[in-house]
Design a protein around this motif. Structure first.
Motif, PDB file in Angstrom:
ATOM      1  N   GLN A 215       0.845  -1.203   0.000  1.00  0.00           N
ATOM      2  CA  GLN A 215       0.000   0.000   0.000  1.00  0.00           C
ATOM      3  C   GLN A 215       0.880   1.253   0.000  1.00  0.00           C
TER       4      GLN A 215
ATOM      5  N   ALA B 253       2.591   1.799  -3.258  1.00  0.00           N
ATOM      6  CA  ALA B 253       1.587   2.252  -4.222  1.00  0.00           C
ATOM      7  C   ALA B 253       1.500   3.775  -4.239  1.00  0.00           C
ATOM      8  N   VAL B 254       1.707   4.391  -3.080  1.00  0.00           N
ATOM      9  CA  VAL B 254       1.671   5.856  -2.989  1.00  0.00           C
ATOM     10  C   VAL B 254       2.830   6.466  -3.787  1.00  0.00           C
ATOM     11  N   LEU B 255       4.032   5.843  -3.692  1.00  0.00           N
ATOM     12  CA  LEU B 255       5.175   6.325  -4.475  1.00  0.00           C
ATOM     13  C   LEU B 255       4.935   6.115  -5.966  1.00  0.00           C
TER      14      LEU B 255
ATOM     15  N   ARG C  94       2.066   5.963  -7.528  1.00  0.00           N
ATOM     16  CA  ARG C  94       1.062   6.916  -8.006  1.00  0.00           C
ATOM     17  C   ARG C  94       1.687   8.283  -8.269  1.00  0.00           C
ATOM     18  N   ARG C  95       2.581   8.706  -7.390  1.00  0.00           N
ATOM     19  CA  ARG C  95       3.243   9.995  -7.586  1.00  0.00           C
ATOM     20  C   ARG C  95       4.100   9.967  -8.859  1.00  0.00           C
TER      21      ARG C  95
ATOM     22  N   TYR D  37       1.898  10.416 -11.792  1.00  0.00           N
ATOM     23  CA  TYR D  37       1.469  11.811 -11.896  1.00  0.00           C
ATOM     24  C   TYR D  37       2.579  12.685 -12.473  1.00  0.00           C
TER      25      TYR D  37
ATOM     26  N   ALA E 119      -3.953  -2.550  -4.094  1.00  0.00           N
ATOM     27  CA  ALA E 119      -3.806  -1.180  -3.592  1.00  0.00           C
ATOM     28  C   ALA E 119      -3.505  -0.324  -4.818  1.00  0.00           C
ATOM     29  N   ASP E 120      -4.554   0.255  -5.377  1.00  0.00           N
ATOM     30  CA  ASP E 120      -4.453   1.019  -6.621  1.00  0.00           C
ATOM     31  C   ASP E 120      -3.293   2.008  -6.541  1.00  0.00           C
TER      32      ASP E 120
ATOM     33  N   MET F  62       6.749   9.394   4.610  1.00  0.00           N
ATOM     34  CA  MET F  62       6.076  10.114   3.508  1.00  0.00           C
ATOM     35  C   MET F  62       6.424  11.607   3.465  1.00  0.00           C
TER      36      MET F  62
ATOM     37  N   MET G 182       9.648  12.625   2.672  1.00  0.00           N
ATOM     38  CA  MET G 182      10.926  12.733   1.963  1.00  0.00           C
ATOM     39  C   MET G 182      10.908  13.971   1.055  1.00  0.00           C
ATOM     40  N   PRO G 183      12.076  14.570   0.758  1.00  0.00           N
ATOM     41  CA  PRO G 183      12.102  15.740  -0.131  1.00  0.00           C
ATOM     42  C   PRO G 183      11.412  15.443  -1.459  1.00  0.00           C
ATOM     43  N   ASP G 184      10.736  16.456  -1.991  1.00  0.00           N
ATOM     44  CA  ASP G 184       9.952  16.299  -3.216  1.00  0.00           C
ATOM     45  C   ASP G 184      10.781  15.716  -4.361  1.00  0.00           C
TER      46      ASP G 184
ATOM     47  N   PHE H 190      11.002  11.927  -3.785  1.00  0.00           N
ATOM     48  CA  PHE H 190       9.838  11.155  -3.295  1.00  0.00           C
ATOM     49  C   PHE H 190       9.519  10.004  -4.246  1.00  0.00           C
TER      50      PHE H 190
END
Lengths: 399, 149
Positions: free
Chosen positions: A156, A159-161, A163-164, A167, A211-212, A265, A267-269, A272
């Protein structure tokens, strides 16, 4: 002074790989011993030769005392573990090399033994004691800022990384699918692999979403088993049973503010949507006096398929953000791609032994004995993690 | 489980029984304010850097002293996942839920993680404007969730 080419891997050994819980009634300690004895036999050495243990922390639960007593190692002169949350298997061999080059030990075993019978990594951040979460961590002051949102599993969080990355760079699920499918193709030819049925694009997209944007086939396996590696000085390696595989470079660590990464979550942009490996990769190449163009085969830690993409970028095989098109062009396919990746089937389709199968595959590639042999392979890259700090990696080469 | 999840499904939340807090001396003021439905973030009194989660040192200047500054709780979704598979039996009635990493306005981009609420799954996207909604999970325990504005 660096450790470049001063040591060599002279033996590798493994138990069979099992689906989670299927290794019973063997114990985890027993699996560790069997893999170690197999690696020593491969090298033409015995327990009497071993004087060092260099592990990644999860290898024996971070403790070597019971292992030394059980196998009867005559004298332990070096025992150390890399810390962290999953990224250390490759770096544990670097730790072995450091021990030998420094003169602290002469014959060092690096080892990973995993048994998920009563525990599972797939729920490793869920509340402790809940059914299905027996492995999980107790609540921590820092975890309190993650877990109430329902982030309870590594998949999960990654999955957030992923997705970023989608994007920022336009990465698509088709690119994750190419990692999963190319890895499965490699596993199909390997008798040791747990997942050998072909995987089509249609089957990938028909699989249930976990976990999309990660579906079932983006997740690695949950396994039992053990893999061990024996490292000695390069000059001594000449006299042993197998062609030596030189440890050309190793590095571990990462940006300090990568830190706990997926359980933080913040971490520097600019890093990331990365694998956390970027500074480690630069130090690895500097020590080796090599670059990505010198690598013939890459064994990337593949707990979740998008993380292979992010490592392709951080190790310089393509520009940052361009890993999707890079894999879509067939570059990671064995045997004709420009960089065959995870020729053993990886964590996704062979077995998940926290990355030590990747070290074993690199050795087989450089000995010329791999099942999916890359023709003329001279240099192999092995990574551990994406994970919290440290991530780690190895460059190995044929002499 | 369908191959392509019905994305107009309303988002749910993980059950309150799975939420356990264990504050230390540095994080306790955050949770005490949360229980009063106030969002406070620690800021270094030496260099004005925000630190999150609250902790004993400034990551930029290593000073210890902080001041707690209150923010109204507006932000934008930096990234997220939508969880469709319940990894524990206790989560069987809680999917889908959507943990989101939200950049908090006026904090130099401190990111606060919380589940998205009052929205269908398809409404969640990077860049979505959200506001904080405190979720009371039990007496004196509230955790952040995010609602589209």
């Amino acid at each position: 002074m660096t450790l470049r080419d001063k040591t060599a891997i002279v033996g590798v050994g493994a138990t069979p790989y099992y689906k989670r819980g299927r290794s019973l009634p063997q114990t985890s300690l027993e699996l560790a011993g069997k893999a170690t004895l197999a690696a020593l036999a491969d090298a033409g050495l015995s327990v009497a030769d071993v004087d060092g243990l260099a592990l990644y922390g999860m290898g024996l639960g971070g403790d070597t005392s019971l292992f030394a007593q059980t196998l009867g190692i005559p004298e332990v002169r070096f025992t150390a573990t890399l810390t962290g949350g999953g990224g250390g298997a490759a770096g544990s061999v670097g730790l072995a090399a450091a021990a030998i080059v420094s003169g602290m030990a002469t014959c060092v075993v690096s080892l990973m033994s995993l048994q998920q019978a009563s525990s599972r990594f797939g729920a490793s951040y869920a509340p402790r004691g809940k059914v299905g979460a027996q492995y999980s961590a107790p609540p921590s002051p820092e975890g309190n800022f993650i877990q109430p949102a329902g982030l309870m599993a590594p998949g999960q969080m990654f999955a957030v990384l992923a997705r970023r990355h989608m994007y920022q760079y336009g990465t698509q699920r088709e690119h994750f699918a190419e990692v999963a499918i190319s890895t499965r193709e490699n596993a199909r030819r390997r008798e040791t692999a747990l997942m050998r049925d072909p995987l089509t694009v249609e089957e990938y997209f028909a699989a249930r979403m976990i976990a999309d944007p990660l579906c079932l086939f983006d997740f690695c396996l949950e396994c039992d088993g053990a893999v061990a590696v024996v490292t000695v000085a390069a000059d001594r390696a000449q006299d042993l049973r197998q062609p030596p595989v030189l440890v050309t470079a190793s590095a571990h660590g990462g940006h300090g503010r990568w830190g706990q990464a997926i359980t933080w979550m913040n971490m520097p942009d600019e890093i990331f949507a990365s694998s956390g490996h970027r500074p480690v990769a630069q130090r690895l190449y500097a020590m080796a006096e090599m670059g990505p163009e010198d690598v013939d085969v890459a064994l990337f830690y593949d707990h979740f398929s998008p993380m292979v993409l992010l490592q392709l970028e951080d190790y310089g095989f393509c520009a940052i953000g361009e890993s999707g098109p890079f894999v879509a062009d067939g570059n990671i396919r064995w045997p004709r791609g420009s960089l065959p990746v995870n020729t053993h089937g990886g964590n996704l389709s062979e077995a998940y032994i926290i990355g030590m199968t990747h070290v074993k595959e690199a050795v087989e590639q450089l000995r010329g004995t791999a099942v999916n042999q890359v023709a003329g392979a001279q240099v192999a890259l092995v990574t551990g993690g994406p994970a919290s700090l440290p991530t780690s990696s190895l460059l190995l080469r044929a002499p | 489980m369908t191959a392509t999840p019905a994305t107009d499904a309303p988002l749910r939340l993980p059950p309150a029984t799975l939420i356990q807090l264990s504050p230390d001396s540095w994080t306790a003021p955050f949770w005490e304010a949360a229980a009063a439905h106030r969002l406070v973030v620690p800021r270094c009194t030496s260099c004005a850097a925000f630190r999150f989660p609250p902790g004993p040192f400034c990551w930029r200047c290593q000073a210890q002293a902080i001041e707690w500054v209150e923010r109204p709780g507006h932000g934008t979704v930096y990234s997220y996942t939508i969880v469709w598979h319940p990894i524990l039996p206790d989560l069987a009635d809680s999917v889908p839920y959507a943990p989101a990493v939200v950049e908090l306005a006026d904090t130099d981009d401190v990111r606060v993680v919380g589940a998205v609420t009052d929205a269908p799954a398809h409404a969640v996207e990077v860049g979505l404007a959200v506001e904080l909604v405190w979720r009371d999970v039990r007496d004196r325990v509230s955790v952040p969730t995010w609602r589209p504005t």
